[in-house]
Each structure stands twice: as structure tokens, then as C-alpha cells.
Design a protein around this motif. Structure first.
Motif, short mmCIF file in Angstrom:
data_model
loop_
_atom_site.label_atom_id
_atom_site.label_comp_id
_atom_site.label_asym_id
_atom_site.label_seq_id
_atom_site.Cartn_x
_atom_site.Cartn_y
_atom_site.Cartn_z
N ALA A 25 0.82 -1.22 0.00
CA ALA A 25 0.00 0.00 0.00
C ALA A 25 0.85 1.26 0.00
CB ALA A 25 -0.93 -0.01 1.20
N ALA A 26 2.04 1.20 0.57
CA ALA A 26 2.92 2.37 0.65
C ALA A 26 3.36 2.84 -0.73
CB ALA A 26 4.14 2.06 1.51
N MET A 27 3.23 2.00 -1.74
CA MET A 27 3.66 2.36 -3.09
C MET A 27 2.55 2.98 -3.93
SD MET A 27 6.25 -0.75 -4.08
CE MET A 27 5.08 -2.07 -3.76
N GLN A 28 1.39 3.22 -3.33
CA GLN A 28 0.26 3.75 -4.09
C GLN A 28 0.37 5.25 -4.35
OE1 GLN A 28 -2.14 1.67 -5.43
NE2 GLN A 28 -0.57 0.24 -4.68
N ARG A 29 1.25 5.94 -3.63
CA ARG A 29 1.41 7.38 -3.80
C ARG A 29 2.61 7.68 -4.69
NH1 ARG A 29 2.74 11.89 0.94
NH2 ARG A 29 3.55 13.47 -0.52
N SER A 193 20.22 -4.76 0.96
CA SER A 193 19.22 -4.26 0.02
C SER A 193 17.85 -4.15 0.67
CB SER A 193 19.14 -5.17 -1.22
OG SER A 193 18.50 -6.39 -0.90
N SER A 194 16.92 -3.57 -0.09
CA SER A 194 15.61 -3.23 0.45
C SER A 194 14.70 -4.42 0.65
CB SER A 194 14.92 -2.23 -0.48
OG SER A 194 14.88 -2.73 -1.82
N ASN A 195 14.98 -5.52 -0.02
CA ASN A 195 14.10 -6.68 0.17
C ASN A 195 14.79 -7.68 1.10
OD1 ASN A 195 15.98 -7.44 -1.76
ND2 ASN A 195 14.55 -8.53 -3.04
N LYS A 196 14.58 -8.94 0.95
CA LYS A 196 15.08 -9.98 1.83
C LYS A 196 14.58 -9.74 3.25
CE LYS A 196 18.99 -10.92 -1.23
NZ LYS A 196 18.20 -11.75 -2.13
N CYS A 197 15.44 -9.77 4.26
CA CYS A 197 14.96 -9.75 5.64
C CYS A 197 14.30 -8.44 6.05
CB CYS A 197 16.10 -10.08 6.60
SG CYS A 197 16.75 -11.76 6.41
N LEU A 198 14.52 -7.37 5.30
CA LEU A 198 13.81 -6.12 5.59
C LEU A 198 12.37 -6.17 5.09
CD1 LEU A 198 16.55 -3.41 4.88
CD2 LEU A 198 15.72 -4.23 7.09
N VAL A 250 11.61 3.43 -1.97
CA VAL A 250 11.96 4.10 -0.72
C VAL A 250 10.76 4.15 0.22
CG1 VAL A 250 12.62 6.32 0.31
CG2 VAL A 250 13.84 5.47 -1.70
N ALA A 251 9.60 4.55 -0.31
CA ALA A 251 8.39 4.63 0.51
C ALA A 251 8.02 3.26 1.08
CB ALA A 251 7.24 5.20 -0.31
N ALA A 252 8.17 2.24 0.25
CA ALA A 252 7.86 0.87 0.71
C ALA A 252 8.83 0.44 1.79
CB ALA A 252 7.90 -0.10 -0.46
#
Length: 373
Positions: A25-29, A193-198, A250-252
Motif C-alpha cells: 500500500a505504501a507504493m500507491q502514492r 538491500s531493500s528486500n530480503k529480511c527487511l 523508498v516509501a515501501a
């Protein structure tokens, strides 16, 4: 593999991985990259990542557009000067990838390689560093996604620090869950990176590094876009990325970091991942699948299972049948063993693992019945 990964498929992979509804949802903006609100959002994200790594005021978090490998290449290119030589600790594909990066960017390196099912001997590491004063840097992988092997980061850091060398760490598959304290361990830089455990989405790599070491190597990066010093300098000025940032990513990630805090931080997330791993390993053993690693080496991130030497089994039909039932896994990457990999990270719990195990049991039964017919 021909099975398509549909909307709603559970990604049992080490990244990209299944994300929560709130992160999606954070990527909707839409965000303007130069808007003051986005600049503040980006700065807050970088500070939270620095703290999460155990960094202090001496460290800076530098983001990069791209996958985790972009961050690893930026780390090696920006923090290993052309006249320096790096010792690479290799026990899987991602250690070998660091060697290929060094080869491509013209950095001098040696390799200390062990089997993909083993970790490096700290005493041998110490001997190699003592015997070759030309080695000024050590680079290691925290968790080898090739197999799911957890390397002894604390031992590696202790030996490297005692030898007066700098340590660079690829913590791609561990950052955000596995214990990490850069300041306490004396680590010079960590890439993730932004994915994986984050549990964010792909598209953003970052390096947390000692600011003084970046400054000491200003201008050494062989790449314009992967120059950590220049990116850090730009951000310290007006807060702007040098090139268009992945604003939605970034927002996500900001939302994913809030989600991590709500869960109870890295320790709580690690406990959930361990529960996922234990349920997966126990269930797959019941179905006749053997993990490639000994339990003490198995990180709760991804598990490599040895492929059965049986007439009924082939990976592509196995993968396709699981995909039709809503689960995506990974093919193996180990050199000496035929394996496939199942991830235990992301927005999943043991309930999801149990559903996967039921699907895997149905697929095994189906494939064996086809052979009988």
C-alpha cells in the motif's frame, strides 16, 4: 521451469519475497524526488538503516538504485583502492561473484575458498593475514544464499580486526534479522538491500560505511553511478540523490522498517524465521527431502534440499506443479550437489509453511503416480 508465478503466489524465495499488504500500500502514492517531504523521508530511512546495522555517528548509509549486487560492487569499488589487495572469503556463488566484480573493476584480490557446505577456519584466516602484509582488506558474505549457510561473522571480524585489516561484509540475506553490530565488531562497511529480511520490495541497495574510510578513498571508484563517496557527499549537502531515486521503493522500505519495529525488531523477526525454517525442514524430511547443510550451519533464511535420485523426480515438473498450487521456489546454485531452495523469509509464518508442505506432499504423490502409470 515453465510454471507461471501468478498474482497471489507465495514467494518462498530469498528475494524478491512475499510482502505485506501495508508495504504494498505504501507504493500507491507518487513522490517528487526533489520534494522536501521525500527528502525528509529518504533521510529518515538512511538514519534508521544505519542504526539497524549497529552503526554510530562515525558511519554513513549510502543508498543506490538497483539490486543488492549493485551495492556490493559499489562497496568493493569505492572502499578498495587500486593499490590495495583484498582477501575474499568464498564458500558459495556470492563469494565467487565478489571475485568476478574485483576482476572486472581491476581490484587486486586473493581467494580463500572452502567447500560450499563448510565455513572458513578463523585460525587459517589469521595465518593468511599474518603471512601476507600486502592484504589490507577482507571481504566476506554474512549468509551465503547459494546454500543458506551462515558464516561466523563475529569470528571473522575478530581475526580481521586483530590483524589490523579492514572488513567488508555482504549481508544481503541477513540484514534486518541476523545479529549485526558494526561498531562493536569493527566492520568497515556492510552492503544490503531493500528486500530480503527487511521485507521491502526490490530496487534499492545500500552500503553502511565508516565516513572516514570513504573520505580517505575519494575518487577511487571506477564507476560514476556506483561511487559511494560522491553519492554520500551529494546527500550530505541538499539531501538529493545524484540520479533519480526509486521513490516508490523508498516509501515501501520506510513502511517495511516501521513494520519491523512493530514486530519487535530483528530478534523477533529472527525468531519467526527460525520457526519457519524448523517447520520446513521437519516437514520436508517427512517427505523424503534431505537438507544440504548440517543444522548448525543452516541460517533461517533459505534451505537447500538435495534433489532425490529417483525416477519420479525432475525439478521443472516439481516447480511447475508447486506454482500451480500457489508457491514459487528457487532452483539450486550449489556446484557439487543437485539441489533446490526454499526460502523462509518474507511476510510468512508457520501457517504458510504448513500449506506449502501440504502442496509439496500432493505434488510428490502426483509425480510418483504418473511414473507408475
Amino acid at each position: 521451469m515453465t510454471g507461471d508465478v501468478r498474482v497471489g503466489t507465495v514467494l518462498l524465495t530469498p528475494g524478491p519475497l512475499t510482502t505485506s499488504a501495508r508495504v504494498k500500500a505504501a507504493m500507491q502514492r507518487d513522490w517528487g524526488s526533489r520534494d522536501p517531504e521525500f527528502v525528509r523521508l529518504s533521510a529518515a530511512m538512511l538514519d534508521r538503516l544505519r542504526v539497524l546495522a549497529g552503526g554510530d555517528a562515525e558511519h554513513v548509509c549510502v543508498p543506490l538504485q538497483g539490486s543488492g549486487t549493485f551495492a556490493v560492487e559499489a562497496m568493493l569499488g569505492s572502499l578498495v583502492a587500486p593499490q590495495e589487495r583484498v582477501l575474499l572469503l568464498v564458500n558459495g556463488a556470492y563469494g565467487r561473484r565478489m571475485a568476478e566484480i574485483c576482476r572486472r573493476i581491476g581490484r587486486d584480490f586473493d581467494v580463500y575458498e572452502v567447500e560450499e557446505t563448510a565455513t572458513h577456519d578463523p585460525q587459517e584466516l589469521g595465518r593468511r593475514l599474518a603471512g601476507d602484509q600486502g592484504l589490507s582488506v577482507v571481504a566476506a558474505v554474512h549468509c551465503e544464499t547459494t546454500s543458506g549457510l551462515l558464516n561466523p561473522l563475529e569470528d571473522i571480524a575478530t581475526v580481521t580486526r586483530a590483524a589490523g585489516r579492514r572488513l567488508l561484509v555482504d549481508s544481503m540475506s541477513g540484514f534486518g534479522a541476523l545479529p549485526l553490530d558494526m561498531a562493536a565488531l569493527g566492520i568497515s562497511a556492510v552492503a544490503a538491500s531493500s528486500n530480503k529480511c527487511l521485507q521491502g520490495v526490490p530496487g534499492l541497495g545500500f552500503v553502511i560505511a565508516r565516513h572516514d574510510e570513504l573520505e580517505a578513498r575519494a575518487g577511487v571508484a571506477p564507476s560514476l553511478v556506483l561511487d559511494l563517496h560522491d553519492q554520500a557527499r551529494a546527500l550530505s549537502g541538499d539531501g538529493q540523490w545524484r540520479f533519480t531515486p526509486p521513490t516508490h521503493v523508498v516509501a515501501a522500505l520506510v513502511e517495511a522498517l516501521a513494520e519491523l519495529e512493530d514486530e519487535g525488531g530483528p530478534a523477533a523477526r529472527l525468531a519467526r524465521y527460525r520457526g519457519n525454517r524448523d517447520a520446513l525442514v521437519d516437514g520436508m524430511r517427512r517427505l523424503g527431502f534431505r537438507p544440504a547443510l548440517e543444522p548448525e550451519l543452516q541460517a533461517p533464511v533459505i534451505v537447500s534440499f538435495v534433489e532425490p535420485k529417483a525416477e519420479w523426480y525432475r525439478f521443472d515438473p516439481f516447480y511447475d506443479a508447486l506454482a500451480r498450487r500457489g508457491f514459487a521456489i528457487y532452483a539450486g546454485k550449489m556446484r557439487e550437489l543437485g539441489t533446490f531452495r526454499v526460502g523462509t523469509i518474507g511476510a510468512i509464518d508457520t501457517g504458510v509453511i504448513e500449506r506449502f508442505l501440504a502442496a509439496a506432499e500432493a505434488v510428490v504423490t502426483e509425480m510418483k503416480q504418473k511414473l507408475i502409470r
